[in-house]
Design a protein around this motif. Structure first.
Motif, short mmCIF file in Angstrom:
data_model
loop_
_atom_site.label_atom_id
_atom_site.label_comp_id
_atom_site.label_asym_id
_atom_site.label_seq_id
_atom_site.Cartn_x
_atom_site.Cartn_y
_atom_site.Cartn_z
N ALA A 1 44.75 36.76 21.67
CA ALA A 1 44.19 35.85 22.67
C ALA A 1 45.29 34.90 23.11
N MET A 2 45.73 35.05 24.35
CA MET A 2 46.83 34.24 24.86
C MET A 2 46.35 33.08 25.73
N GLY A 3 45.05 33.03 26.02
CA GLY A 3 44.53 31.96 26.87
C GLY A 3 44.81 32.15 28.34
N PHE A 4 45.32 33.35 28.74
CA PHE A 4 45.66 33.59 30.14
C PHE A 4 44.45 33.44 31.06
N GLN A 5 43.30 33.88 30.59
CA GLN A 5 42.12 33.94 31.44
C GLN A 5 41.66 32.55 31.89
N GLN A 6 41.97 31.53 31.10
CA GLN A 6 41.52 30.18 31.43
C GLN A 6 42.40 29.50 32.48
N ARG A 7 43.51 30.13 32.87
CA ARG A 7 44.43 29.48 33.80
C ARG A 7 44.35 30.06 35.21
N LEU A 8 43.31 30.82 35.46
CA LEU A 8 43.16 31.46 36.77
C LEU A 8 41.68 31.62 37.05
N ARG A 9 41.28 31.52 38.31
CA ARG A 9 39.88 31.73 38.67
C ARG A 9 39.77 32.20 40.10
N LEU A 10 38.65 32.85 40.41
CA LEU A 10 38.32 33.25 41.77
C LEU A 10 37.16 32.39 42.24
N THR A 11 37.26 31.83 43.43
CA THR A 11 36.19 30.96 43.93
C THR A 11 35.73 31.40 45.31
N GLY A 12 34.47 31.14 45.60
CA GLY A 12 33.92 31.37 46.94
C GLY A 12 33.42 32.76 47.20
N GLY A 13 33.68 33.71 46.31
CA GLY A 13 33.29 35.09 46.55
C GLY A 13 31.79 35.31 46.40
N ARG A 14 31.35 36.46 46.88
CA ARG A 14 29.93 36.81 46.79
C ARG A 14 29.55 37.26 45.40
N ASN A 15 30.53 37.66 44.61
CA ASN A 15 30.30 38.10 43.23
C ASN A 15 31.53 37.75 42.41
N PRO A 16 31.46 37.89 41.08
CA PRO A 16 32.60 37.48 40.23
C PRO A 16 33.86 38.30 40.43
N PHE A 17 33.77 39.41 41.16
CA PHE A 17 34.93 40.30 41.33
C PHE A 17 35.76 39.98 42.57
N GLU A 18 35.43 38.94 43.31
CA GLU A 18 36.19 38.64 44.51
C GLU A 18 36.27 37.13 44.71
#
Length: 770
Positions: free
Chosen positions: A428-445
């Protein structure tokens, strides 16, 4: 100026980002600083079971593909037995999984999918409503009453998530040694200040969460096999010795809270839940571990996850070529398993493929144990030979190539539809907590927003979209664990994010596509440059769990090559589409051009259809050839000298992506006729015949000699694929002025490094970077 983010800053950001977040992922609790409040869990209530209900214990056993699945086994009257699949359904599976401490059931499997059990068949014709507290409360023929055989043993697949606050209930104290460990969670908690700051955390107390509380384990009966399993769970290939004296001093200062049981692992389990419970111990204060201290593990990370750069290696150190690699996976530690044998890379057949063998592969690659052993070509099909079949590992081999396998015929009865794959535990490097996607219609965009340090505090901001492409989007999707990129966007006005995050905090991003995190890509340093700015012009992505994978058949190229001298007046359309050498512009109409012709057979071996990036409304009509171009450049054809200099080139505009032929049982979906849809279905291939315009290289001006011939599919990375390394085909070529010979054609990276050395001047296993 380009720079990569220094490792020290990466570590600081990893710690700060988890402080910022109120909750980290299941195995990322390590980065909580000392004294940080842990999330409050829902309290688990011990189910009250009527006195007249038989007391049973459950476990998942057999030939597992994941730690949370297996053959359902029941312990009753001092004996383990199985459950028949008659009338068994998902409601019964729900009862079983909850009784084992899992949040819910995913599925169930009949007909001894996980192998035949032994002993009694305790339950038959089980019918549950899903609300029962124990399997023994469900309707059945009666415990021990069955007309089934072990070929009908039922299996269950539970979710990864455990029930918050789950308490291990031990009804059968006399048989504790044969019970699997069922706890809510496990962690390595860093104790020494030097380890609290490290990412990933490699050393600390082993703690289990039982009944909603974290508890230590007494080390009196702990052995190295237990440590090996714990380290493997957290993504580390092995463990090492640590300073016992320091931890003994620490344990004296703070009274530990010990778990009531010891642990008994053999060392080749993929997860602690597959280990057996050891002896039950008294839990009165510190007396339960009077002569010992809490268990400590110190794990050795693989080279890719070392806390600091490997300073111990000299610059002259030359790593030996590995014998095993992973291909086609979306994230690090996932992919189709390929092994090197007789100088050629090939796959492993999934017959008898299990977690033990998969774990050998993972450890060999510097990762932890296997989370899952995949079968049926789930991560795309390979090309070339099937090197190993019916692999049987003990779990302690240094390489999967040392394991036993069918020596008679490696690939007997196997096709690439049975290619084996793995998903490994990674640190677990914590990479996932330093990036996010916002405004999309679903979590994949959505719009890409990154967390960076500015003036000592963490702020969210956007990424400059100038030069943003599929390769950068691939890294974003990988970092977030969302699979592959399906699109990269340079405008995101339709995805409004938070106004407070509109400012550009990262620019000039250029990725090779293989990085674990966006910060590992080349990018501008403190001096940002983004003429359009962020907000509506910020970078965006859409991700997909699957992706296509185009692979060109090298044998077809080798077998169909020939020369043709064609008069210039018959090449007018090809001239208009720039398919001839530059000297053709001054060639008289009655003169000839010498063309190196060949056929291309392009397979889609991935997990989803290959579609052109451009939508139908933007396809370009070419009047001369009377067809639409859906991709301006689909392939590059290059003739190179032995030192890698280009002497002639060609390209193929994708005028017609369609299914020419398909594997048995797969229907064609794409046909170009009448302005039809274009694409290549999974399991199908598109053939560009040697007699089609532009399916050549103009070698009119090439002198006789020895050359390299290279074909690159999807050269501009316009469409996302699960594997770009197999998009190149290389051949040796000899031209005597009258005839041409093509030989040693192979996919880039399909042979050993030594064999590739006979192709000087070419990049090994890489498509040339943009």
């Amino acid at each position: 100026m380009y720079t990569t983010m220094p490792w020290s800053l990466l570590s600081r950001l990893a710690v700060l980002s988890c402080v910022w977040s109120l909750s980290c992922a299941q195995y990322e609790y390590q980065v909580y600083p000392q004294g940080y409040p842990e999330p409050v869990e829902d309290q688990y209530t011990k189910p009250e079971i009527p006195a007249d209900v038989p007391r049973i214990q459950l476990r998942l056993a057999g030939e597992k593909r994941k730690h949370n699945e297996g053959r359902l086994e029941v312990f009753y009257e001092g004996q383990w037995g199985t459950v028949c699949d008659d009338d068994f359904n998902i409601h019964s599976a729900q009862v079983v999984c909850r009784e084992l401490g899992y949040a819910e059931a995913v599925s169930w499997a009949p007909s001894a999918k996980y192998g035949k059990g032994e002993g009694r068949i305790w339950f038959d014709n089980v019918q549950c409503t899903g609300k029962e507290k124990t399997l023994a409360q469900c309707q059945s023929n009666g415990i021990g009453v069955s007309d089934c055989k072990h070929s009908e043993d039922v299996g269950v697949v539970c979710s990864d998530k455990r029930i918050p606050g789950f308490r291990f209930l031990n009804h059968l104290t006399n048989n504790i040694d044969s019970l699997n460990i069922q706890v809510e969670d496990v962690r390595i908690r860093p104790i020494l200040s030097s380890y609290r700051k490290r990412i990933p955390v490699t050393e600390g107390y082993v703690e289990v969460k039982d009944g909603g509380k974290w508890k230590q384990i007494c080390n009196e009966e702990w052995d190295p096999m237990n440590s090996r399993v714990i380290c493997g769970m957290f993504g580390f290939p092995g463990d090492q010795r640590y300073n016992t004296r320091v931890y003994r001093m620490f344990a004296r200062r703070r009274t530990p809270s010990y778990w009531e049981y010891s642990v008994n692992c053999t060392g080749n389990e993929a997860h602690l839940s597959s280990c057996k419970l050891g002896h039950s111990v008294s839990a009165k204060g510190n007396s339960s571990c009077s002569q010992g201290i809490p268990v400590v593990v110190s794990c050795i990370p693989g080279r890719a996850f070392a806390p600091t750069h490997m300073a111990g290696y000299r610059k002259a150190f030359r790593q030996e070529q590995p014998l095993v690699r992973l291909r086609g996976g979306a994230v690090v530690g996932e992919g189709r398993v390929e092994v090197l044998k007789n100088g050629e890379w090939g796959t492993i057949c999934d017959d008898q493929w299990n977690l033990v063998s998969a774990t050998v592969v993972c450890r060999e690659l510097g990762l932890g144990t296997a989370k899952e052993a995949l079968s049926g070509g789930q991560l795309g099909q390979g090309m070339g030979p099937v090197h190993m079949n019916e692999v049987k590992c003990s779990g302690f081999e240094k390489s999967v190539t040392e394991c036993q396998f069918n020596m008679d015929k490696d690939s007997e009865g196997c096709s690439h539809e049975e290619d084996a794959g793995v998903r490994c535990n990674v640190p677990a490097m914590g990479f996932q907590q330093r990036l996010r996607l916002t405004g999309g219609r679903n979590p994949f965009e959505g719009r890409v927003e990154v967390l960076v340090e500015r003036n000592g505090s963490l702020v969210w901001g956007t990424v400059c979209s100038e030069g943003w492409s599929t390769m950068e989007a691939m890294v974003v999707c990988r970092q977030l664990g969302l699979g592959f990129a399906s699109n990269a966007f340079q405008e995101t006005w339709y995805w409004p994010g938070l106004v407070s995050a509109d400012a550009v905090v990262m620019s000039g991003v250029r990725c090779a596509g293989t990085e674990m995190t966006l910060s590992h890509c080349l990018h501008h340093g403190e001096h940002l440059s983004c003429p359009k700015g962020g907000a509506r012009y910020a970078a965006g992505v859409s991700c997909s769990e699957t992706a296509p994978d185009l692979v060109l058949n090298p044998q077809v190229v080798e077998q169909t090559t020939y020369l043709e001298d064609r008069p210039m007046f018959m090449l007018q359309c090809a001239y208009e589409e720039n398919c001839l050498a530059s000297t053709s512009s001054s060639t008289p109409a009655n003169s000839y051009r010498r063309l190196l012709r060949f056929s291309s057979q392009i397979h889609n071996n991935g997990q989803s259809d290959f579609r052109p990036k451009a939508s139908r409304d933007s396809w370009v009509w070419h009047d001369c050839h009377r067809h639409y171009h859906s991709m301006e450049v689909f392939t590059h054809y290059d003739l190179l000298s032995l030192n890698g200099t280009k002497v002639a080139e060609g390209h193929k505009a994708s005028f017609c992506l369609e299914d020419s032929e398909c594997d048995e049982g797969i229907e064609k979906r794409y046909e170009c006729a009448n302005f039809g849809e274009q694409g290549i279905t999974v399991g199908c291939w598109d053939t560009y015949r040697h007699d089609i315009d532009c399916q050549w290289v103009d070698i009119t001006d090439v002198k006789p000699g020895d050359y390299m011939f290279q074909i690159v599919i999807n050269p501009n990375y316009e469409v996302a694929e699960s594997d770009y390394t197999n998009n190149v085909v290389k051949c040796r070529c000899r031209y005597d002025g009258h005839r041409i010979w093509m030989y040693n054609c192979h996919i880039g990276g399909s042979v050993s490094a030594e064999t590739e050395d006979t192709f000087p001047g070419l990049l090994n296993n890489q498509v040339t970077h943009r």
